[in-house]
Write a protein that holds these residues in place. Structure first.
Motif, PDB file in Angstrom:
ATOM      1  N   LEU A 367     -32.788  18.077   8.812  1.00 13.26           N
ATOM      2  CA  LEU A 367     -31.527  17.846   9.510  1.00 13.26           C
ATOM      3  C   LEU A 367     -31.473  16.508  10.259  1.00 13.26           C
ATOM      4  CD1 LEU A 367     -28.735  18.853  10.378  1.00 13.26           C
ATOM      5  CD2 LEU A 367     -29.840  20.175  12.193  1.00 13.26           C
ATOM      6  N   PRO A 368     -32.509  16.107  11.014  1.00 12.93           N
ATOM      7  CA  PRO A 368     -32.423  14.821  11.728  1.00 12.93           C
ATOM      8  C   PRO A 368     -32.194  13.636  10.796  1.00 12.93           C
ATOM      9  CG  PRO A 368     -34.232  16.133  12.597  1.00 12.93           C
ATOM     10  CD  PRO A 368     -33.755  16.828  11.363  1.00 12.93           C
ATOM     11  N   LEU A 369     -32.821  13.650   9.624  1.00 14.14           N
ATOM     12  CA  LEU A 369     -32.637  12.548   8.684  1.00 14.14           C
ATOM     13  C   LEU A 369     -31.249  12.574   8.055  1.00 14.14           C
ATOM     14  CD1 LEU A 369     -36.094  12.285   6.843  1.00 14.14           C
ATOM     15  CD2 LEU A 369     -35.201  10.918   8.744  1.00 14.14           C
ATOM     16  N   ILE A 370     -30.713  13.767   7.834  1.00 12.82           N
ATOM     17  CA  ILE A 370     -29.344  13.873   7.320  1.00 12.82           C
ATOM     18  C   ILE A 370     -28.364  13.283   8.323  1.00 12.82           C
ATOM     19  CG2 ILE A 370     -27.531  15.448   6.549  1.00 12.82           C
ATOM     20  CD1 ILE A 370     -29.763  17.463   5.872  1.00 12.82           C
ATOM     21  N   THR A 371     -28.558  13.634   9.596  1.00 10.32           N
ATOM     22  CA  THR A 371     -27.685  13.128  10.658  1.00 10.32           C
ATOM     23  C   THR A 371     -27.735  11.610  10.719  1.00 10.32           C
ATOM     24  OG1 THR A 371     -28.154  15.146  11.916  1.00 10.32           O
ATOM     25  CG2 THR A 371     -27.150  13.319  13.100  1.00 10.32           C
ATOM     26  N   SER A 372     -28.933  11.050  10.667  1.00 11.40           N
ATOM     27  CA  SER A 372     -29.085   9.594  10.700  1.00 11.40           C
ATOM     28  C   SER A 372     -28.429   8.939   9.498  1.00 11.40           C
ATOM     29  CB  SER A 372     -30.574   9.226  10.751  1.00 11.40           C
ATOM     30  OG  SER A 372     -31.187   9.749  11.897  1.00 11.40           O
ATOM     31  N   TYR A 373     -28.565   9.558   8.338  1.00  6.41           N
ATOM     32  CA  TYR A 373     -27.995   9.029   7.096  1.00  6.41           C
ATOM     33  C   TYR A 373     -26.474   8.943   7.206  1.00  6.41           C
ATOM     34  CZ  TYR A 373     -27.193   8.799   1.981  1.00  6.41           C
ATOM     35  OH  TYR A 373     -26.810   8.447   0.712  1.00  6.41           O
ATOM     36  N   LEU A 374     -25.845  10.036   7.640  1.00  4.65           N
ATOM     37  CA  LEU A 374     -24.388  10.061   7.767  1.00  4.65           C
ATOM     38  C   LEU A 374     -23.901   9.056   8.815  1.00  4.65           C
ATOM     39  CD1 LEU A 374     -23.700  13.915   7.645  1.00  4.65           C
ATOM     40  CD2 LEU A 374     -23.325  12.260   5.812  1.00  4.65           C
ATOM     41  N   ALA A 375     -24.626   8.983   9.943  1.00 10.71           N
ATOM     42  CA  ALA A 375     -24.218   8.082  11.023  1.00 10.71           C
ATOM     43  C   ALA A 375     -24.416   6.619  10.638  1.00 10.71           C
ATOM     44  CB  ALA A 375     -24.993   8.407  12.292  1.00 10.71           C
ATOM     45  N   THR A 376     -25.528   6.314   9.978  1.00 11.50           N
ATOM     46  CA  THR A 376     -25.840   4.932   9.632  1.00 11.50           C
ATOM     47  C   THR A 376     -24.813   4.340   8.672  1.00 11.50           C
ATOM     48  OG1 THR A 376     -28.209   5.308   9.929  1.00 11.50           O
ATOM     49  CG2 THR A 376     -27.575   3.406   8.604  1.00 11.50           C
ATOM     50  N   TYR A 377     -24.395   5.151   7.695  1.00  8.11           N
ATOM     51  CA  TYR A 377     -23.495   4.634   6.665  1.00  8.11           C
ATOM     52  C   TYR A 377     -22.049   5.101   6.838  1.00  8.11           C
ATOM     53  CZ  TYR A 377     -27.983   3.516   4.593  1.00  8.11           C
ATOM     54  OH  TYR A 377     -29.254   3.027   4.382  1.00  8.11           O
TER      55      TYR A 377
END
Length: 433
Positions: A367-377
């Motif tokens: 989940l933390p990496l998914i959140t970062s992925y969505l926020a970053t892009y």
């Protein structure tokens, strides 16, 4: 304020806006609180249940209501933002009196309550004085042909008894314009018995939408009280990721029985989702993204995006894959955002527009990496692809938020409103109950 003798039907108050003395809207009426009295005396109206910001329900005493006219409620003074808690001596009109079967005193026949009306007395108090009824037992679809009558409160008996098998057609008619999330909030505040009656009266599509918005405890309770065949149908109607989440909360034996009652393809999809850890891309994804082959046109893509049942986060982009087009698909080629579709001629092939710059998410992405992925892009959804480059589904930002927020986030939003309101009160005394 309506003068003495003015009569207001309670169902007409449902959803009516409530304004403070400055003319600012503070909420909407969701129910009316009354106190039943002995000796056939008309119930006294205590106040209104008002839904304010954060879906918090508060109590507005009738003594603070200055007007019930022109399709709006005007209040006076500061509101007590303490959450409404129903007392044993209190009855909610919409939730507990509508659809009740009572007895007409004069003829001893059964009648069903469609609505009740309140009137202001000469002492400027409000009380229930009329009951709008239909002769006979309630109809699930509210299509019964029985005679309809407006009776004095004293002309019927049976309101003081706990109702079994009460039905919910008239309650649902009162709230038929509510969004699923708002109806879910109404159901959350009902008693367990009444909640089951409302669930039984909803059609499958509406109940599936409402279940997706309810806390997990309410979901489990409702699905457990449905007949297993209908429960399986509801699960098939729900979004796959929400249905899988609900199945994961059930006892293993119960979940397995429901899976066996589902269509084989639907059950296989559920089992696949249940095989992933809850807080991973595979556990969060929905398996029904918009999938197109590379030789599909922009016109076809926009037609799929325009389908009204498609949720906004899923309609934000299409996924281009080799056949088959059902997840897990053939080879994943990339995505096309709907804004890009809007800028291109309708005959353009989506295969020439794919964005393949971003790596898709593996199903075990936490989940933390998914959140970062969505926020970053700056994405509202991300593709989930297996090691063989097959599209498995898509993770949407609303699914991520549901898992990032605390379990009681629906209640927590109201607590934030509390703190804000208390600060605005500047130490003032609020009108209590």
């Amino acid at each position: 304020m309506a003068g003495p003798g003015s009569r207001v039907f309670i169902s007409h108050l449902s959803g009516v806006a409530v304004f403070d003395p400055n003319g600012d809207q503070v909420g909407r009426v969701r129910d009316v609180v009354v106190s039943l009295r002995l000796g056939g005396r008309p119930p006294r109206v205590l106040g209104l249940v008002v839904e304010v910001v954060g879906r918090r329900r508060i109590f507005l005493p009738m003594t603070r209501v200055t007007s019930l006219e022109s399709g709006q409620v005007l209040s006076t003074g500061l509101l007590n933002m303490r959450r409404f808690e129903q007392r044993p001596s209190e009855t909610l009109v919409l939730a507990e009196l509508l659809d009740r079967t009572v007895t007409r005193t004069k003829t001893a026949d059964e009648v069903t309550v469609l609505d009740v009306a309140m009137v202001q007395t000469r002492l400027r108090e409000w009380e229930i004085d009329r009951v709008f009824v239909q002769v006979g037992r309630p109809s699930r679809l509210r299509k019964a042909k029985g005679e309809q009558l407006l009776l004095d409160w004293s002309a019927v008996t049976g309101f003081s008894l706990a109702e079994e098998g009460q039905g919910a057609a008239n309650l649902l008619a009162t709230f038929e314009q509510l969004r699923p999330a708002d109806l879910a909030n109404v159901m959350h505040h009902l008693s367990s018995k009444r909640r089951a009656e409302v669930a039984a009266a909803l059609d499958d599509d509406r109940l599936a939408d409402v279940l997706e918005e309810l806390p997990e405890d309410d979901q489990v309770e409702i699905i457990g009280k449905l007949q297993e065949e209908r429960a399986a149908d509801i699960l098939e109607t729900m979004d796959p990721d929400d249905a899988a989440d609900l199945l994961s909360e059930l006892p293993e034996a119960d979940a397995e029985r429901l899976l066996r009652l589902m269509e084989p393809a639907e059950a296989e999809e559920m089992r696949r989702l249940l095989s992933y850890e809850e807080d991973t891309a595979g556990g969060l994804m929905t398996t029904e993204p918009i999938v197109l082959e590379p030789d599909a046109s922009v016109a076809e893509a926009l037609a799929r995006v325009r389908v009204s049942d498609t949720k906004p986060a899923l309609a934000a982009q299409v996924y281009v894959c080799r056949p088959p087009n059902e997840t897990p698909t053939g080879t994943y080629l990339g995505t096309v955002h709907f804004q890009r579709l809007l800028r291109e001629p309708p005959y353009t092939l989506v295969g020439s527009l794919v964005d393949d710059d971003l790596d898709p998410l593996p199903p075990n992405t936490p989940l933390p990496l998914i959140t970062s992925y969505l926020a970053t892009y700056n994405l509202v959804a991300a593709p989930v692809v297996d090691e063989d480059d097959h599209l498995l589904g898509t993770v949407t930002v609303d699914d991520v938020l549901d898992h990032l927020l605390p379990d009681d986030w629906r209640e927590g939003a109201a607590h934030a409103a509390d703190a804000h309101t208390e600060a605005d009160a500047d130490g003032g005394v609020r009108g209590g109950r």
